[in-house]
Motif scaffolding. Structure first.
Motif, PDB file in Angstrom:
ATOM      1  N   PRO A   1     -29.020 -10.572  -2.357  1.00 35.73           N
ATOM      2  CA  PRO A   1     -27.719  -9.893  -2.307  1.00 35.73           C
ATOM      3  C   PRO A   1     -27.769  -8.580  -1.532  1.00 35.73           C
ATOM      4  O   PRO A   1     -26.877  -8.275  -0.731  1.00 35.73           O
ATOM      5  CB  PRO A   1     -27.384  -9.668  -3.790  1.00 35.73           C
ATOM      6  N   THR A   2     -28.829  -7.791  -1.774  1.00 33.61           N
ATOM      7  CA  THR A   2     -28.961  -6.514  -1.061  1.00 33.61           C
ATOM      8  C   THR A   2     -29.159  -6.741   0.431  1.00 33.61           C
ATOM      9  O   THR A   2     -28.540  -6.058   1.266  1.00 33.61           O
ATOM     10  CB  THR A   2     -30.149  -5.712  -1.627  1.00 33.61           C
ATOM     11  N   LEU A   3     -30.029  -7.697   0.781  1.00 32.44           N
ATOM     12  CA  LEU A   3     -30.276  -7.981   2.197  1.00 32.44           C
ATOM     13  C   LEU A   3     -29.010  -8.466   2.895  1.00 32.44           C
ATOM     14  O   LEU A   3     -28.692  -8.019   4.006  1.00 32.44           O
ATOM     15  CB  LEU A   3     -31.385  -9.029   2.333  1.00 32.44           C
ATOM     16  N   ILE A   4     -28.289  -9.380   2.252  1.00 39.02           N
ATOM     17  CA  ILE A   4     -27.063  -9.904   2.860  1.00 39.02           C
ATOM     18  C   ILE A   4     -26.020  -8.805   3.013  1.00 39.02           C
ATOM     19  O   ILE A   4     -25.337  -8.704   4.047  1.00 39.02           O
ATOM     20  CB  ILE A   4     -26.505 -11.073   2.015  1.00 39.02           C
ATOM     21  N   ARG A   5     -25.886  -7.961   1.995  1.00 40.27           N
ATOM     22  CA  ARG A   5     -24.903  -6.880   2.068  1.00 40.27           C
ATOM     23  C   ARG A   5     -25.206  -5.945   3.235  1.00 40.27           C
ATOM     24  O   ARG A   5     -24.291  -5.496   3.945  1.00 40.27           O
ATOM     25  CB  ARG A   5     -24.881  -6.104   0.746  1.00 40.27           C
ATOM     26  N   ARG A   6     -26.479  -5.645   3.458  1.00 38.05           N
ATOM     27  CA  ARG A   6     -26.853  -4.771   4.572  1.00 38.05           C
ATOM     28  C   ARG A   6     -26.685  -5.466   5.918  1.00 38.05           C
ATOM     29  O   ARG A   6     -26.213  -4.870   6.895  1.00 38.05           O
ATOM     30  CB  ARG A   6     -28.297  -4.301   4.394  1.00 38.05           C
TER      31      ARG A   6
ATOM     32  N   PHE B   1     -24.421  -8.091  11.566  1.00 41.07           N
ATOM     33  CA  PHE B   1     -24.448  -9.455  12.107  1.00 41.07           C
ATOM     34  C   PHE B   1     -23.440 -10.343  11.387  1.00 41.07           C
ATOM     35  O   PHE B   1     -23.118 -10.113  10.222  1.00 41.07           O
ATOM     36  CB  PHE B   1     -25.852 -10.074  11.954  1.00 41.07           C
ATOM     37  N   ASN B   2     -22.974 -11.376  12.105  1.00 43.43           N
ATOM     38  CA  ASN B   2     -22.183 -12.405  11.455  1.00 43.43           C
ATOM     39  C   ASN B   2     -23.094 -13.530  10.980  1.00 43.43           C
ATOM     40  O   ASN B   2     -24.313 -13.480  11.154  1.00 43.43           O
ATOM     41  CB  ASN B   2     -21.078 -12.925  12.385  1.00 43.43           C
ATOM     42  N   GLY B   3     -22.501 -14.562  10.368  1.00 43.26           N
ATOM     43  CA  GLY B   3     -23.302 -15.637   9.803  1.00 43.26           C
ATOM     44  C   GLY B   3     -24.157 -16.364  10.826  1.00 43.26           C
ATOM     45  O   GLY B   3     -25.311 -16.711  10.557  1.00 43.26           O
ATOM     46  N   ARG B   4     -23.610 -16.604  12.018  1.00 41.81           N
ATOM     47  CA  ARG B   4     -24.366 -17.303  13.061  1.00 41.81           C
ATOM     48  C   ARG B   4     -25.560 -16.485  13.527  1.00 41.81           C
ATOM     49  O   ARG B   4     -26.679 -17.005  13.676  1.00 41.81           O
ATOM     50  CB  ARG B   4     -23.447 -17.617  14.245  1.00 41.81           C
ATOM     51  N   GLN B   5     -25.352 -15.203  13.743  1.00 38.89           N
ATOM     52  CA  GLN B   5     -26.436 -14.343  14.228  1.00 38.89           C
ATOM     53  C   GLN B   5     -27.551 -14.213  13.196  1.00 38.89           C
ATOM     54  O   GLN B   5     -28.737 -14.236  13.550  1.00 38.89           O
ATOM     55  CB  GLN B   5     -25.863 -12.963  14.583  1.00 38.89           C
TER      56      GLN B   5
ATOM     57  N   PRO C   1     -16.400 -11.619  17.423  1.00 39.23           N
ATOM     58  CA  PRO C   1     -17.107 -10.571  16.686  1.00 39.23           C
ATOM     59  C   PRO C   1     -16.852 -10.679  15.196  1.00 39.23           C
ATOM     60  O   PRO C   1     -15.834 -11.205  14.754  1.00 39.23           O
ATOM     61  CB  PRO C   1     -16.505  -9.270  17.246  1.00 39.23           C
ATOM     62  N   ILE C   2     -17.790 -10.156  14.405  1.00 40.12           N
ATOM     63  CA  ILE C   2     -17.640 -10.214  12.957  1.00 40.12           C
ATOM     64  C   ILE C   2     -16.509  -9.303  12.515  1.00 40.12           C
ATOM     65  O   ILE C   2     -16.192  -8.299  13.143  1.00 40.12           O
ATOM     66  CB  ILE C   2     -18.947  -9.807  12.256  1.00 40.12           C
ATOM     67  N   THR C   3     -15.886  -9.720  11.437  1.00 38.54           N
ATOM     68  CA  THR C   3     -14.819  -8.912  10.850  1.00 38.54           C
ATOM     69  C   THR C   3     -15.182  -8.684   9.392  1.00 38.54           C
ATOM     70  O   THR C   3     -14.600  -9.238   8.482  1.00 38.54           O
ATOM     71  CB  THR C   3     -13.463  -9.639  10.962  1.00 38.54           C
ATOM     72  N   SER C   4     -16.202  -7.915   9.199  1.00 31.37           N
ATOM     73  CA  SER C   4     -16.706  -7.678   7.847  1.00 31.37           C
ATOM     74  C   SER C   4     -15.694  -6.923   7.024  1.00 31.37           C
ATOM     75  O   SER C   4     -14.980  -6.060   7.512  1.00 31.37           O
ATOM     76  CB  SER C   4     -18.032  -6.913   7.917  1.00 31.37           C
ATOM     77  N   ASN C   5     -15.646  -7.224   5.760  1.00 28.22           N
ATOM     78  CA  ASN C   5     -14.706  -6.597   4.837  1.00 28.22           C
ATOM     79  C   ASN C   5     -15.460  -5.689   3.892  1.00 28.22           C
ATOM     80  O   ASN C   5     -15.451  -5.854   2.698  1.00 28.22           O
ATOM     81  CB  ASN C   5     -13.948  -7.685   4.069  1.00 28.22           C
ATOM     82  N   ASP C   6     -16.155  -4.692   4.421  1.00 25.39           N
ATOM     83  CA  ASP C   6     -17.043  -3.852   3.636  1.00 25.39           C
ATOM     84  C   ASP C   6     -16.324  -2.703   2.938  1.00 25.39           C
ATOM     85  O   ASP C   6     -16.920  -1.953   2.207  1.00 25.39           O
ATOM     86  CB  ASP C   6     -18.145  -3.251   4.522  1.00 25.39           C
ATOM     87  N   THR C   7     -15.059  -2.548   3.219  1.00 25.99           N
ATOM     88  CA  THR C   7     -14.366  -1.413   2.641  1.00 25.99           C
ATOM     89  C   THR C   7     -14.176  -1.559   1.147  1.00 25.99           C
ATOM     90  O   THR C   7     -13.996  -0.597   0.428  1.00 25.99           O
ATOM     91  CB  THR C   7     -12.991  -1.250   3.309  1.00 25.99           C
TER      92      THR C   7
ATOM     93  N   LEU D   1     -12.420 -16.516   0.063  1.00 23.54           N
ATOM     94  CA  LEU D   1     -13.108 -15.294   0.475  1.00 23.54           C
ATOM     95  C   LEU D   1     -13.222 -15.195   1.988  1.00 23.54           C
ATOM     96  O   LEU D   1     -13.179 -16.205   2.695  1.00 23.54           O
ATOM     97  CB  LEU D   1     -14.521 -15.263  -0.132  1.00 23.54           C
ATOM     98  N   ASP D   2     -13.405 -13.961   2.481  1.00 22.68           N
ATOM     99  CA  ASP D   2     -13.691 -13.794   3.898  1.00 22.68           C
ATOM    100  C   ASP D   2     -15.177 -14.011   4.150  1.00 22.68           C
ATOM    101  O   ASP D   2     -15.966 -14.238   3.224  1.00 22.68           O
ATOM    102  CB  ASP D   2     -13.226 -12.424   4.411  1.00 22.68           C
ATOM    103  N   GLU D   3     -15.594 -13.939   5.419  1.00 25.78           N
ATOM    104  CA  GLU D   3     -16.956 -14.301   5.792  1.00 25.78           C
ATOM    105  C   GLU D   3     -18.005 -13.451   5.078  1.00 25.78           C
ATOM    106  O   GLU D   3     -18.976 -13.976   4.507  1.00 25.78           O
ATOM    107  CB  GLU D   3     -17.128 -14.183   7.307  1.00 25.78           C
ATOM    108  N   ALA D   4     -17.848 -12.139   5.092  1.00 23.31           N
ATOM    109  CA  ALA D   4     -18.835 -11.264   4.462  1.00 23.31           C
ATOM    110  C   ALA D   4     -18.852 -11.445   2.946  1.00 23.31           C
ATOM    111  O   ALA D   4     -19.917 -11.439   2.324  1.00 23.31           O
ATOM    112  CB  ALA D   4     -18.541  -9.806   4.818  1.00 23.31           C
ATOM    113  N   ALA D   5     -17.675 -11.623   2.338  1.00 24.95           N
ATOM    114  CA  ALA D   5     -17.606 -11.802   0.889  1.00 24.95           C
ATOM    115  C   ALA D   5     -18.266 -13.102   0.459  1.00 24.95           C
ATOM    116  O   ALA D   5     -18.853 -13.171  -0.626  1.00 24.95           O
ATOM    117  CB  ALA D   5     -16.146 -11.769   0.429  1.00 24.95           C
TER     118      ALA D   5
END
Length: 391
Positions: free
Chosen positions: A59-64, A69-73, A189-195, A321-325
């Motif tokens: 979980p920590t690694l994926i969150r960082r 990076f996006n899922g493909r990268q 490009p990735i559209t991470s939802n980190d907010t 969920l979105d990609e990052a979630a």
């Protein structure tokens, strides 16, 4: 039928060949570890348990990593790491401690890839209708499980011809090619939802999160009971490969049926059928003679039930969920599943004769929970806001 987008084809190609090589690698590692210590099943149980210890850090690694990076990268980088570890596994095949350590890092990458591939799937299915998402999930399952079915047979058939090191080099080449395809494939490009602004809206209901949590414990229990059963019967790596392939064939078959539209609006009936299949498989395993053909049939039915559940889980989380979630949720479920796996393995070690039963029971539990979620579709007035229907 609409033309399949290029990005979807690349995703299916990469996930399929990754499963092919990983299935062969997993069977080869398991068999080598089991044969290091013929008087005890403890090394195998230890290997399976340690396989899921990395789930605590994913979980920590994926969150960082989702910040960069996006899922493909991420998938491309993880596949490169698997290529290196596969060579190491071939080189240290006679050293139990080295195999266990290598197995630990291999499973770290397996768990990271589960999250990154689900993230990539979420990106690929964006904009599709729910029925199309379900069919894409079925296509992914069918192709991946066909590859996982062939992988163990490759290990059984080619290892005697190429030797352990030669077979490891072949798998390394496959991982490298797939990593190169992932790296070169184009994607927005990735559209991470980190907010975290939409965190509450993206929470999963327990009836979905628990089946997702049980995926890896179920596979861990299966990966323990199957080689143990093969050893008890006095069978060889060939029979292990055939039985493992039967499970994969069942998962591939259910994926094909979903592509054909077997589920769709009849989701509750579909899940009821899966529950019936898993119960029939457990009954047949208990009552029928211990013959290879009967065992293959039982595992084929179990594979259909388990594969159908995974298809519904993947389609549900991709739509919610979105990609990052997705990456964060999958990795968190895998981490929480590790204590469950520990309990399961302790039960299996304490009752070897009935170790086979737990994978069947966990599949039935997962399907029952998914049925509960499907029932909320017919009773929308009683469903919580975070428990909306997913098909």
């Amino acid at each position: 039928m609409k033309r399949i987008p290029r990005e979807t084809m690349v995703f299916l190609l990469c996930s399929t060949f990754y499963r092919l090589a990983s299935g062969a690698l997993l069977v080869s590692l398991t068999w080598n570890i089991l044969n290091q210590e013929s008087i005890s099943y403890f090394p195998l149980a230890l290997a399976i348990l340690c396989s899921f210890i990395p789930a605590f850090v994913t979980p920590t690694l994926i969150r960082r990593l989702t910040r960069k990076f996006n899922g493909r990268q991420m998938s491309a980088r993880f596949l490169l790491g698997l290529a290196i570890l596969t060579l190491v596994a071939g080189a240290c095949r006679y050293d139990t401690s080295a195999l266990l350590v290598t197995n630990l890092f291999v499973w770290l990458l397996f768990l990271l890839l589960e999250a990154s591939l689900d993230m990539w799937f979420t990106q690929v299915q964006r904009g599709l209708a729910p029925a199309q998402v379900q069919r894409l999930s079925g296509a992914t399952t069918a192709s991946s499980q066909a590859a996982l079915m062939i992988g163990p047979l490759l290990a059984a058939g080619l290892t005697p011809l190429l030797g352990n090191l030669g077979f490891s080099m072949m798998l390394t080449a496959i991982f490298l090619v797939v990593a190169a395809i992932c790296h070169s494939a184009g994607q927005p490009p990735i559209t991470s939802n980190d907010t975290g602004s939409d965190t509450k809206a993206q929470e999963l209901p327990l009836a979905l999160f628990i089946p997702m949590l049980l995926v890896w414990p179920t596979l861990g229990a299966f990966n323990f009971m199957l080689p143990v059963n093969v050893m008890v019967q006095g069978w060889s790596l060939l029979e292990l490969g055939i039985l493992d392939a039967s499970f994969g064939l069942g998962m591939a078959l259910i994926g094909v049926l979903v592509i054909a539209g077997v589920s769709g609006s009849r989701l509750l009936a579909f899940l009821s059928g899966l529950l019936t299949l898993s119960a029939a498989a457990a009954s047949a395993w208990l009552l029928l003679p211990q013959d290879l053909l009967f065992r293959c049939a039982c595992l084929g039915l179990l594979g259909m039930a388990f594969g159908g559940a995974r298809i519904q889980i993947r389609a549900a989380i991709a739509q919610r969920l979105d990609e990052a979630a997705v990456g964060r949720s999958v990795s968190r479920a895998n981490a929480l599943g590790t204590p469950v796996l520990l309990v399961v393995l302790l039960i299996q070690l304490g009752a070897i004769a009935t170790a086979w039963a737990l994978p069947f029971l966990m599949v039935m539990l997962s399907i029952a929970l998914l049925m509960r979620l499907a029932l909320q579709r017919s009773q929308p007035h009683s469903a919580a806001p975070d428990a909306t229907p997913y098909s």
